[in-house]
Design a protein around this motif. Structure first.
Motif, PDB file in Angstrom:
ATOM      1  N   LEU A   1     -48.281 -48.571   1.224  1.00 32.24           N
ATOM      2  CA  LEU A   1     -48.549 -49.393   0.049  1.00 32.24           C
ATOM      3  C   LEU A   1     -47.954 -48.838  -1.237  1.00 32.24           C
ATOM      4  O   LEU A   1     -48.462 -49.059  -2.313  1.00 32.24           O
ATOM      5  N   LYS A   2     -46.842 -48.058  -1.077  1.00 35.21           N
ATOM      6  CA  LYS A   2     -45.986 -47.826  -2.239  1.00 35.21           C
ATOM      7  C   LYS A   2     -45.397 -49.188  -2.609  1.00 35.21           C
ATOM      8  O   LYS A   2     -45.118 -49.479  -3.750  1.00 35.21           O
ATOM      9  N   THR A   3     -45.241 -49.995  -1.570  1.00 41.88           N
ATOM     10  CA  THR A   3     -44.861 -51.374  -1.767  1.00 41.88           C
ATOM     11  C   THR A   3     -46.047 -52.126  -2.343  1.00 41.88           C
ATOM     12  O   THR A   3     -47.179 -51.927  -1.923  1.00 41.88           O
ATOM     13  N   ASN A   4     -45.782 -53.003  -3.283  1.00 40.69           N
ATOM     14  CA  ASN A   4     -46.857 -53.756  -3.933  1.00 40.69           C
ATOM     15  C   ASN A   4     -47.154 -55.009  -3.126  1.00 40.69           C
ATOM     16  O   ASN A   4     -46.291 -55.862  -2.938  1.00 40.69           O
ATOM     17  N   ILE A   5     -48.381 -55.139  -2.628  1.00 42.14           N
ATOM     18  CA  ILE A   5     -48.767 -56.339  -1.886  1.00 42.14           C
ATOM     19  C   ILE A   5     -49.409 -57.328  -2.855  1.00 42.14           C
ATOM     20  O   ILE A   5     -50.374 -56.998  -3.541  1.00 42.14           O
ATOM     21  N   ILE A   6     -48.860 -58.525  -2.913  1.00 41.74           N
ATOM     22  CA  ILE A   6     -49.321 -59.543  -3.867  1.00 41.74           C
ATOM     23  C   ILE A   6     -49.748 -60.797  -3.116  1.00 41.74           C
ATOM     24  O   ILE A   6     -49.362 -61.015  -1.970  1.00 41.74           O
ATOM     25  N   ASP A   7     -50.537 -61.610  -3.775  1.00 37.98           N
ATOM     26  CA  ASP A   7     -51.024 -62.845  -3.159  1.00 37.98           C
ATOM     27  C   ASP A   7     -50.046 -63.992  -3.348  1.00 37.98           C
ATOM     28  O   ASP A   7     -49.918 -64.864  -2.496  1.00 37.98           O
ATOM     29  N   SER A   8     -49.333 -63.989  -4.485  1.00 35.68           N
ATOM     30  CA  SER A   8     -48.485 -65.118  -4.859  1.00 35.68           C
ATOM     31  C   SER A   8     -47.171 -64.628  -5.448  1.00 35.68           C
ATOM     32  O   SER A   8     -47.124 -63.565  -6.073  1.00 35.68           O
ATOM     33  N   PRO A   9     -46.076 -65.385  -5.277  1.00 39.10           N
ATOM     34  CA  PRO A   9     -44.802 -65.002  -5.892  1.00 39.10           C
ATOM     35  C   PRO A   9     -44.895 -64.871  -7.406  1.00 39.10           C
ATOM     36  O   PRO A   9     -44.156 -64.100  -8.009  1.00 39.10           O
ATOM     37  N   THR A  10     -45.813 -65.609  -8.032  1.00 43.29           N
ATOM     38  CA  THR A  10     -45.912 -65.567  -9.498  1.00 43.29           C
ATOM     39  C   THR A  10     -46.523 -64.271 -10.008  1.00 43.29           C
ATOM     40  O   THR A  10     -46.523 -64.015 -11.208  1.00 43.29           O
ATOM     41  N   GLU A  11     -47.070 -63.440  -9.102  1.00 40.40           N
ATOM     42  CA  GLU A  11     -47.624 -62.149  -9.505  1.00 40.40           C
ATOM     43  C   GLU A  11     -46.566 -61.060  -9.555  1.00 40.40           C
ATOM     44  O   GLU A  11     -46.825 -59.950  -9.994  1.00 40.40           O
TER      45      GLU A  11
END
Length: 585
Positions: free
Chosen positions: A53-63
């Motif tokens: 999770l150095k990678t950012n996990i987001i819920d939506s492309p707009t985030e």
């Protein structure tokens, strides 16, 4: 005079040269970004899917936030849908032998962690191993990591396992002290977004609401952690109450971890599990790179579109969050796109403008007439967020989603007392009786209050009307569970505010089944921006300053400040908004 012009010319030349250097640097970064994304990713044999999770996990492309330095898949944001899909694919991928969870601090919403955890639990059914390692581990990270077969902790590490709590800040005394008047009009005794302006303590209704929410969420999460670690629930409560996880030896003794080892020893342990020789490399592949290894092979004719509604709801036009003007364009595009056979509306919103919510609901209702519309709730779908869901054929909620908050309010600040104390006053000249029903210096007139109260009541009745239609209940039934109250997804299912408990992936599968699709592509709306677009979409002065302030004071505090400071919105808009964002920190 000559020296003056020389200095001016020198400064101009320096500025021009600086601009040229920046321009070429920028072009090179774009080239490197493109080169990095074009590299094909090959999954080697005996690989371990690593969730660091150095990678950012987001819920939506707009985030997604612009980052030109994200030149490889490791550093790019990942949609939660893609992350779950990757874990499901890894389950049957012969090159992936196991999962390693290496996340000390997890920047993800509670329902996102639930979804990751459930996907990893399913992955374990393949017989492949799941290990986890931690140093200084947040409660959220431990919630995810505890699903592993074995949990390893650094000998000088700690696990911040403490339970859930909330702290409500009250502003009434502050406002009174400095002469700030705040007129509040609301429908719903549980509509506590405005309570900090009205009281100096938590109302019994709000305390009941908060207590029930926290207990529901903690029951869901703590029971899973205890079961995974094979700890009796009563003993687990003692472990949490006593903060045993903060001391590594006590964490080990009380089964929070299986062994205290260094990170190098952990990697060697995985190599041994894979029967690798001493000189062989341990092949770890991140979620981002694993997704890149197969994402180009998923093209198909028919589509199920996921339309994301993430953030506060307001009027106007903007890519981030839910701005009605832009959002309606996305909805109309989906109406006319013949390749899109069904739509899943993913809501992760606390609500906002009642007017903007109503506009969006209408367009979603038109979309529903043409193709199935299935709704999936994320961390929260409340007030305006719940309102726009009333166009759905079916609603899926996560167990820990903050749901409902069927209520309406308006907040109107004025500064009469503080102005008068400092020798400031105003007089009004008007053409009509209520031309200036509201003034920041003189407050709101009694007649203005009565009119806005009618507006709030009318909006609430309209809200409940749409809920009764969608949920097939009477006004009184909805009014009883409405009143601005927020429910967990688990309770929302019991009282009929949602249809099923399930993930975004479950909603997508149901949508595909509803239209008989066996092979299909899942497409996201709005489309993800390129790094160039992400960086430059917000280069307006106001947006830059807003980002700086938001980073300094935090997103939650920034949103509260917006509610207080944006006078135009406060006096002209009725709000459907929820005050809570619960995280497992």
């Amino acid at each position: 005079m000559k020296s003056f012009f020389k200095n001016v010319l020198a400064n101009i030349v320096a500025i021009v040269l600086l601009c040229v250097v920046f321009f070429f640097f920028f072009i090179m970064m774009l080239v490197f970004s493109t080169m990095g994304s074009d590299k094909s990713v090959v999954v080697k044999k005996n690989s371990v899917l690593t969730i660091n999770l150095k990678t950012n996990i987001i819920d939506s492309p707009t985030e997604e936030q612009g980052n030109l330095f994200a030149i490889n898949e490791q550093n790019k944001s990942i949609l939660i849908y893609d992350a779950i899909d990757a874990i499901h694919k890894a389950k049957n991928d012969n090159n992936i032998k196991g999962i390693s969870i290496e996340a000390d601090n997890l920047n993800a919403g509670i329902t996102q962690i639930d979804d990751l955890r459930n996907a990893i639990s399913d992955f374990k059914k393949s017989g492949k191993f799941v290990y986890a390692y931690g140093n200084t581990v947040s409660q959220a990270s431990y919630y995810l990591g505890s699903v592993a077969d074995q949990y390893y902790l650094n000998p000088s590490g700690m696990i911040e396992l403490k339970g859930l709590a909330t702290e409500v800040t009250f502003l009434k005394d502050f406002a009174d002290k400095y002469g700030i008047g705040i007129e509040v009009i609301r429908h719903g005794k549980f509509k506590s977004a405005v309570e900090p302006f009205l009281r100096n303590d938590i109302s019994p209704e709000n305390k009941e609401q908060l207590s029930t929410l926290l207990k529901d969420i903690w029951k869901n999460t703590s029971s899973k952690m205890a079961a995974s670690r094979k700890i009796d629930t009563a003993q687990f409560r003692i472990v949490v109450d006593s903060l045993y996880g903060m001391i590594p030896e006590l964490g080990l003794k009380n089964k929070l971890a299986d062994k205290l080892i260094q990170k190098t020893e952990y990697d060697e342990l995985i190599k041994s599990k894979l029967n690798l020789k001493e000189k062989e490399n341990l092949n770890k592949i991140s979620l981002g790179k694993y997704i890149a290894s197969y994402s180009e092979d998923q093209k198909s004719g028919d589509k199920v579109a996921v339309l994301y509604a993430s953030g506060s709801i307001s009027g106007g036009e903007n890519y981030n969050e839910i701005h009605a003007e832009n959002y309606i364009k996305y909805v109309k595009e989906l109406q006319e796109n013949d390749k899109v056979k069904a739509v899943v509306l993913r809501i992760n919103s606390p609500g906002g403008s009642a007017n903007a919510s109503d506009e969006i609901l209408f367009e979603l209702q038109q979309l529903k007439k043409k193709k199935p519309l299935i709704v999936s709730f994320g961390d929260y779908a409340a007030s305006g967020g719940y309102y726009i869901a009333m166009a759905a054929d079916k609603i899926y909620s996560e167990p820990n989603t903050l749901t409902g908050s069927i209520g309406v309010f308006g907040v109107i600040p004025y500064f009469k007392d503080i102005a008068n104390k400092n020798g400031i006053h105003s007089e009004i000249v008007a053409t009509n009786a209520n031309s200036k029903y509201y003034s920041s210096l003189n407050g709101i007139s009694p007649y203005g209050v009565s009119v806005i109260t009618k507006n709030v009541e009318g909006t609430y009745k309209r809200f409940v009307h749409f809920v009764t239609q969608n949920r097939k209940k009477t006004f009184d039934q909805i009014d009883t569970i409405g009143g601005g109250r927020v429910w967990s997804g688990t309770r929302a299912k019991l009282i009929g505010l949602v249809d099923e408990l399930g993930t975004l992936n479950d909603a997508v599968k149901f949508a595909a089944q509803k239209v008989g699709l066996k092979s299909y592509e899942v497409s996201s709306y709005p489309k993800r921006m390129t790094p160039f677009e992400q960086v430059f979409k917000g280069l307006k002065e106001d947006d830059i300053s807003a980002r700086v302030i938001k980073n300094k004071i935090g997103k939650a505090n920034y949103e509260t400040m917006q509610q207080i400071m944006e006078e135009r919105k406060l006096q002209s808009e009725v709000k459907m908004e929820m005050p809570y964002q619960i995280k497992i920190n």
